[in-house]
Design a protein around this motif. Structure first.
Motif, PDB file in Angstrom:
ATOM      1  N   UNK A   1      38.113  31.685  40.349  1.00  0.00           N
ATOM      2  CA  UNK A   1      37.384  32.487  39.364  1.00  0.00           C
ATOM      3  C   UNK A   1      36.101  33.038  39.966  1.00  0.00           C
ATOM      4  N   UNK A   2      35.844  34.310  39.699  1.00  0.00           N
ATOM      5  CA  UNK A   2      34.615  34.956  40.135  1.00  0.00           C
ATOM      6  C   UNK A   2      33.842  35.436  38.916  1.00  0.00           C
ATOM      7  N   UNK A   3      32.534  35.501  39.024  1.00  0.00           N
ATOM      8  CA  UNK A   3      31.701  35.987  37.928  1.00  0.00           C
ATOM      9  C   UNK A   3      32.120  37.418  37.597  1.00  0.00           C
ATOM     10  N   UNK A   4      32.279  37.694  36.309  1.00  0.00           N
ATOM     11  CA  UNK A   4      32.641  39.038  35.867  1.00  0.00           C
ATOM     12  C   UNK A   4      34.117  39.221  35.608  1.00  0.00           C
ATOM     13  N   UNK A   5      34.957  38.246  35.995  1.00  0.00           N
ATOM     14  CA  UNK A   5      36.388  38.374  35.717  1.00  0.00           C
ATOM     15  C   UNK A   5      36.616  38.311  34.211  1.00  0.00           C
ATOM     16  N   UNK A   6      37.616  39.024  33.756  1.00  0.00           N
ATOM     17  CA  UNK A   6      38.015  38.966  32.355  1.00  0.00           C
ATOM     18  C   UNK A   6      39.354  38.247  32.309  1.00  0.00           C
TER      19      UNK A   6
ATOM     20  N   UNK B   1      39.757  42.694  36.304  1.00  0.00           N
ATOM     21  CA  UNK B   1      38.420  42.852  36.889  1.00  0.00           C
ATOM     22  C   UNK B   1      37.429  43.309  35.825  1.00  0.00           C
ATOM     23  N   UNK B   2      36.143  43.148  36.075  1.00  0.00           N
ATOM     24  CA  UNK B   2      35.095  43.533  35.121  1.00  0.00           C
ATOM     25  C   UNK B   2      35.229  44.993  34.700  1.00  0.00           C
ATOM     26  N   UNK B   3      35.590  45.878  35.621  1.00  0.00           N
ATOM     27  CA  UNK B   3      35.702  47.304  35.268  1.00  0.00           C
ATOM     28  C   UNK B   3      36.843  47.572  34.279  1.00  0.00           C
ATOM     29  N   UNK B   4      37.729  46.590  34.076  1.00  0.00           N
ATOM     30  CA  UNK B   4      38.828  46.745  33.132  1.00  0.00           C
ATOM     31  C   UNK B   4      38.387  46.700  31.685  1.00  0.00           C
ATOM     32  N   UNK B   5      37.169  46.234  31.422  1.00  0.00           N
ATOM     33  CA  UNK B   5      36.663  46.101  30.048  1.00  0.00           C
ATOM     34  C   UNK B   5      36.701  47.454  29.329  1.00  0.00           C
TER      35      UNK B   5
END
Length: 60
Positions: A20-25, A49-53
């Motif tokens: 797990x990495x910070x920012x993962x959804x 990934x965070x950009x998937x939000x």
């Protein structure tokens, strides 16, 4: 881990913390018994990934 819309924080055991990495959804199922202090991760439905939000739609 924090909830997607409210940012409410949950302490969850059973996650593969080394991956797990910070920012993962992550989407999945958690649960806990009344006497437990932490939630347990039972099932993973998806990892993004965070950009998937931007592209994720919450249905109620």
């Amino acid at each position: 881990m924090s909830e997607f819309e409210t940012n409410h924080t949950y302490y969850i055991s059973g996650l593969p913390y080394k991956l797990i990495e910070i920012g993962m959804i992550m989407s999945g199922i958690i649960g806990k018994k009344n006497a437990d202090l932490t939630w347990n991760w039972f099932q993973t439905d998806g990892i993004y990934p965070q950009r998937g939000k931007t592209y994720i739609t919450i249905k109620r």
